[in-house]
Motif scaffolding. Structure first.
Motif, PDB file in Angstrom:
ATOM      1  N   PRO A   1     -52.497  10.275  35.345  1.00 24.49           N
ATOM      2  CA  PRO A   1     -51.125  10.508  34.871  1.00 24.49           C
ATOM      3  C   PRO A   1     -50.661   9.445  33.880  1.00 24.49           C
ATOM      4  N   VAL A   2     -49.999   9.908  32.840  1.00 22.63           N
ATOM      5  CA  VAL A   2     -49.443   9.008  31.830  1.00 22.63           C
ATOM      6  C   VAL A   2     -47.977   9.355  31.605  1.00 22.63           C
ATOM      7  N   ILE A   3     -47.257   8.392  31.069  1.00 22.04           N
ATOM      8  CA  ILE A   3     -45.874   8.591  30.645  1.00 22.04           C
ATOM      9  C   ILE A   3     -45.864   8.734  29.128  1.00 22.04           C
ATOM     10  N   PHE A   4     -45.154   9.745  28.644  1.00 19.12           N
ATOM     11  CA  PHE A   4     -45.062  10.033  27.211  1.00 19.12           C
ATOM     12  C   PHE A   4     -43.699   9.570  26.711  1.00 19.12           C
ATOM     13  N   VAL A   5     -43.709   8.799  25.632  1.00 15.06           N
ATOM     14  CA  VAL A   5     -42.479   8.307  25.018  1.00 15.06           C
ATOM     15  C   VAL A   5     -42.468   8.714  23.549  1.00 15.06           C
ATOM     16  N   SER A   6     -41.328   9.130  23.058  1.00 17.99           N
ATOM     17  CA  SER A   6     -41.166   9.395  21.628  1.00 17.99           C
ATOM     18  C   SER A   6     -39.845   8.790  21.181  1.00 17.99           C
ATOM     19  N   LEU A   7     -39.664   8.659  19.878  1.00 18.16           N
ATOM     20  CA  LEU A   7     -38.465   7.981  19.384  1.00 18.16           C
ATOM     21  C   LEU A   7     -38.156   8.407  17.968  1.00 18.16           C
ATOM     22  N   ASN A   8     -36.920   8.181  17.584  1.00 21.03           N
ATOM     23  CA  ASN A   8     -36.489   8.365  16.201  1.00 21.03           C
ATOM     24  C   ASN A   8     -36.365   7.008  15.525  1.00 21.03           C
ATOM     25  N   PHE A   9     -36.632   6.975  14.233  1.00 18.86           N
ATOM     26  CA  PHE A   9     -36.447   5.765  13.433  1.00 18.86           C
ATOM     27  C   PHE A   9     -35.911   6.174  12.076  1.00 18.86           C
ATOM     28  N   ARG A  10     -35.219   5.256  11.425  1.00 21.57           N
ATOM     29  CA  ARG A  10     -34.563   5.591  10.158  1.00 21.57           C
ATOM     30  C   ARG A  10     -35.580   5.924   9.067  1.00 21.57           C
ATOM     31  N   LEU A  11     -35.194   6.877   8.208  1.00 20.09           N
ATOM     32  CA  LEU A  11     -36.079   7.455   7.201  1.00 20.09           C
ATOM     33  C   LEU A  11     -35.485   7.298   5.806  1.00 20.09           C
ATOM     34  N   ASN A  12     -36.274   7.629   4.803  1.00 22.05           N
ATOM     35  CA  ASN A  12     -35.906   7.655   3.379  1.00 22.05           C
ATOM     36  C   ASN A  12     -34.977   6.484   3.009  1.00 22.05           C
ATOM     37  N   ALA A  13     -33.872   6.738   2.325  1.00 21.28           N
ATOM     38  CA  ALA A  13     -33.037   5.636   1.850  1.00 21.28           C
ATOM     39  C   ALA A  13     -32.489   4.797   2.998  1.00 21.28           C
ATOM     40  N   TRP A  14     -32.182   5.435   4.118  1.00 17.24           N
ATOM     41  CA  TRP A  14     -31.647   4.698   5.270  1.00 17.24           C
ATOM     42  C   TRP A  14     -32.693   3.741   5.863  1.00 17.24           C
ATOM     43  N   GLY A  15     -33.951   4.139   5.809  1.00 18.93           N
ATOM     44  CA  GLY A  15     -34.978   3.351   6.472  1.00 18.93           C
ATOM     45  C   GLY A  15     -35.892   2.580   5.551  1.00 18.93           C
ATOM     46  N   PHE A  16     -35.905   2.920   4.247  1.00 21.47           N
ATOM     47  CA  PHE A  16     -36.877   2.300   3.341  1.00 21.47           C
ATOM     48  C   PHE A  16     -36.239   2.008   1.984  1.00 21.47           C
ATOM     49  N   LEU A  17     -35.117   1.343   2.018  1.00 22.09           N
ATOM     50  CA  LEU A  17     -34.415   0.946   0.796  1.00 22.09           C
ATOM     51  C   LEU A  17     -35.140  -0.260   0.189  1.00 22.09           C
ATOM     52  N   PRO A  18     -35.606  -0.145  -1.057  1.00 25.13           N
ATOM     53  CA  PRO A  18     -36.318  -1.262  -1.682  1.00 25.13           C
ATOM     54  C   PRO A  18     -35.381  -2.094  -2.559  1.00 25.13           C
ATOM     55  N   GLY A  19     -35.953  -3.023  -3.298  1.00 20.25           N
ATOM     56  CA  GLY A  19     -35.198  -3.786  -4.278  1.00 20.25           C
ATOM     57  C   GLY A  19     -34.826  -5.179  -3.801  1.00 20.25           C
ATOM     58  N   GLN A  20     -34.377  -6.004  -4.744  1.00 28.12           N
ATOM     59  CA  GLN A  20     -34.034  -7.398  -4.449  1.00 28.12           C
ATOM     60  C   GLN A  20     -32.880  -7.492  -3.464  1.00 28.12           C
ATOM     61  N   GLU A  21     -31.897  -6.603  -3.600  1.00 27.05           N
ATOM     62  CA  GLU A  21     -30.748  -6.631  -2.702  1.00 27.05           C
ATOM     63  C   GLU A  21     -31.173  -6.384  -1.262  1.00 27.05           C
ATOM     64  N   ALA A  22     -32.093  -5.419  -1.063  1.00 26.32           N
ATOM     65  CA  ALA A  22     -32.596  -5.142   0.281  1.00 26.32           C
ATOM     66  C   ALA A  22     -33.390  -6.332   0.816  1.00 26.32           C
ATOM     67  N   LYS A  23     -34.193  -6.930  -0.041  1.00 23.66           N
ATOM     68  CA  LYS A  23     -34.980  -8.095   0.363  1.00 23.66           C
ATOM     69  C   LYS A  23     -34.071  -9.241   0.790  1.00 23.66           C
ATOM     70  N   ASP A  24     -33.048  -9.542  -0.015  1.00 23.43           N
ATOM     71  CA  ASP A  24     -32.143 -10.652   0.285  1.00 23.43           C
ATOM     72  C   ASP A  24     -31.413 -10.437   1.606  1.00 23.43           C
ATOM     73  N   ALA A  25     -31.149  -9.172   1.930  1.00 25.17           N
ATOM     74  CA  ALA A  25     -30.445  -8.855   3.177  1.00 25.17           C
ATOM     75  C   ALA A  25     -31.385  -8.717   4.364  1.00 25.17           C
ATOM     76  N   GLY A  26     -32.697  -8.817   4.128  1.00 26.35           N
ATOM     77  CA  GLY A  26     -33.663  -8.692   5.228  1.00 26.35           C
ATOM     78  C   GLY A  26     -33.753  -7.300   5.797  1.00 26.35           C
ATOM     79  N   ILE A  27     -33.579  -6.280   4.935  1.00 24.23           N
ATOM     80  CA  ILE A  27     -33.538  -4.906   5.445  1.00 24.23           C
ATOM     81  C   ILE A  27     -34.613  -4.017   4.832  1.00 24.23           C
ATOM     82  N   THR A  28     -35.616  -4.590   4.201  1.00 23.76           N
ATOM     83  CA  THR A  28     -36.746  -3.779   3.760  1.00 23.76           C
ATOM     84  C   THR A  28     -37.479  -3.225   4.970  1.00 23.76           C
ATOM     85  N   ASN A  29     -38.083  -2.062   4.810  1.00 25.08           N
ATOM     86  CA  ASN A  29     -38.903  -1.445   5.871  1.00 25.08           C
ATOM     87  C   ASN A  29     -38.135  -1.305   7.182  1.00 25.08           C
TER      88      ASN A  29
END
Length: 547
Positions: free
Chosen positions: A178-206
């Motif tokens: 027997p195993v336990i199955f876990v799934s989850l949501n994570f932020r996508l597209n612009a919400w989850g993968f905003l690039p650029g210097q501004e994103a880098k400075d804010a620590g929010i890349t990836n």
């Protein structure tokens, strides 16, 4: 609702296996579990107690938009955990942008829908939720292994609601693992993968990958309440989920922080990355679609926009550019170095893993490229899109190793059949080898001598025009099919062999053997040496000329 009290310890046997019952008395026939001072009331899903839509972080709303996930506050009160949470904001791009090619997907979509019936869910920024499916009656102390599914969708769309783990849980009970199955949501597209210097400075890349990391920390803290063993957590991903699992292995200089103990990766690998600065234009394109253009703090302005305004700004990006705009980037933080550098230097979590491809990985992408009909068109694609900046000498080498003869193309082994255009099968072969088979082999070559590794190739579900296409092996894994038991045993024992059937040897540099799943579902063991000359060339060039 009043707080529920803990019940006495009871014992339940199913299929000859003894498990403890749920941590609290079921409410009106529904299972429940206590986390902190909160009571979560789930439901029964076939053979599983399902706890759905549990927030694993503070909702990233308002000023928390475009910020790293904040760990959830201690839970209080009573929660209805009977429904999946909303999906994260979506870019619902079709599998092919060419209407004339869409009909070639019909057989695959019918097969897919038979295993994964279409679902609907509202999209919301308040989407950071996790789902736990445990064998019915499981409680704290059972110490069951845990498999964590990371969903598909090219980091643009998708969600946990599409993948009901009950068949996997049910099969694990049937085979007494027997195993336990876990799934989850994570932020996508612009919400989850905003690039650029501004994103880098804010620590929010990836951010999407950072969300996953936070969810894994949640599992470490709470999974014992559901009867799970936090020391036995296997990451399982396909496509973007597989890429995610690989980057979790590469994150933090390869220090897993004890968050996972193994990985199963299907059809998705850490390709060479663009630096966050190379996609500065993506950030500016988004800003310029809004009233934030010209703002002295454009990122803070984006945080304050109404949801629909930001969504529409993102969707205004040309459809043919969306795949290239919102992507994992090299950010000198979550991902400090190019994947090939980290792999070569051994900076990867030293956990057992399974890695795989389907035989005809490139066919779906090639359906979007049916306007390519001549040798010159293929050459242009390679120098502009596939391997930007590639010199003509190397273009000629590729064209020689991947001839325009349909019988040599993908779907492989189909002769002259399914040549939708004069270059379709050739393009499918090149893309499949460049983006999938070459990356899988590189990953294996750099790691299999350091840690237990297994590889498989799925030739199953050989359909007209698409062949054994990308992610089709998920149909087997969820079926449940012949691979399901292998996944379960790997989750439980860190080895996909169960003592019966075809023995699946570890992949080693000295003997590159992999499991092949044939179209008739039979297993064979074969050398992983097909198209070596072409694949080796494409890999070498991809490192020099990343997409």
């Amino acid at each position: 609702m009043a707080m529920l009290t803990c019940c006495s310890l009871l014992i339940c046997a199913f299929s000859g296996l003894t498990l403890s019952l749920a941590a609290t008395t079921p409410t009106h026939g529904r299972p429940s579990v206590i986390l902190d001072q909160g009571t979560f009331i789930g439901n029964v899903n076939g053979s599983a107690d399902a706890y759905l839509g549990i927030p694993y972080a503070v909702p990233p709303l308002g000023d928390l938009r475009f910020r790293q996930a904040v760990p959830n506050e201690p839970y209080h009160g009573t929660y209805d955990a009977s429904e999946f949470g909303p999906t994260c904001p979506q870019d619902l791009a079709p599998l092919t942008s060419d209407p004339d090619s869409a009909s070639f997907l019909d057989d695959f979509e019918a097969l897919w829908d038979g295993t994964f019936p279409p679902t609907s869910s509202n999209a919301s920024e308040d989407c950071l939720s996790i789902n736990v499916l445990a064998p019915k009656g499981t409680m704290a102390g059972a110490n069951l292994p845990v498999v964590v599914f990371l969903h598909i969708g090219a980091f643009l769309w998708g969600g946990a609601i599409e993948f009901n783990g009950e068949p996997v849980v049910r099969r694990s009970i049937e085979i007494r693992e027997p195993v336990i199955f876990v799934s989850l949501n994570f932020r996508l597209n612009a919400w989850g993968f905003l690039p650029g210097q501004e994103a880098k400075d804010a620590g929010i890349t990836n951010l999407g990958l950072r969300d996953q990391r936070q969810a894994l920390r949640w599992i470490q803290k709470y999974i014992h309440r559901f009867g799970g063993d936090h020391t036995r957590v296997t990451l399982w991903g396909a496509n973007a989920g597989s890429i995610s699992a690989a980057f979790q292995m590469l994150n933090n200089e390869g220090d897993s922080e004890g968050l996972f103990s193994g990985a199963w990766m299907s059809g998705g690998f850490p390709l060479p990355l663009n630096n966050y600065t190379q996609l500065q234009g993506t950030y500016e394109l988004l800003v310029n679609q809004t009233s934030c253009a010209g703002s002295s703090d454009s990122l803070q302005c984006l945080r304050q926009l109404p949801y629909e305004t930001l969504l529409n700004a993102m969707l205004n990006v040309s459809p043919d550019q969306r795949f290239g705009r919102w992507q994992v980037v090299l950010d000198d933080d979550f991902i400090k170095d190019q994947p090939e550098t980290s792999l070569k230097e051994g900076r990867i979590a030293r956990v057992p893993y399974v890695i795989s491809d389907t035989e005809d990985e490139g066919t779906q992408t090639a359906l979007n490229l049916t306007s390519i009909t001549t040798d010159e068109d293929v050459a242009t694609y390679l120098t502009v899109d596939g391997l930007p900046g590639l010199p003509q000498e190397q273009v000629s080498q590729i064209l020689a190793l991947y001839p325009s003869d349909p019988a040599a193309g993908s779907p492989f082994g189909t002769g002259d059949l399914y040549a939708i255009t004069p270059q379709y099968k050739r393009m499918a072969a090149i893309i499949g080898d460049l983006e999938f088979h070459a990356q899988r082999r590189f990953f294996l070559n750099q790691t299999s001598y350091r840690q237990p590794a297994w590889s498989y190739l799925s030739k199953q579900f050989k359909l007209p025009f698409l062949g054994s296409t990308d992610i089709s092996d998920l149909i087997n894994l969820y079926g449940p099919g012949d691979l399901t038991d292998r996944l379960i045993y790997f989750t439980a024992r860190e080895n996909p062999n169960n003592g019966t059937g075809v023995f699946w040897p570890q992949y080693t540099i000295e003997e590159r053997l992999q499991l092949n799943i044939q179209n008739d579902s039979s297993f064979t063991i074969e050398p992983d040496t097909f198209r070596s000359e072409g694949i080796n060339l494409l890999l070498e060039l991809n490192i020099q000329f990343p997409e």
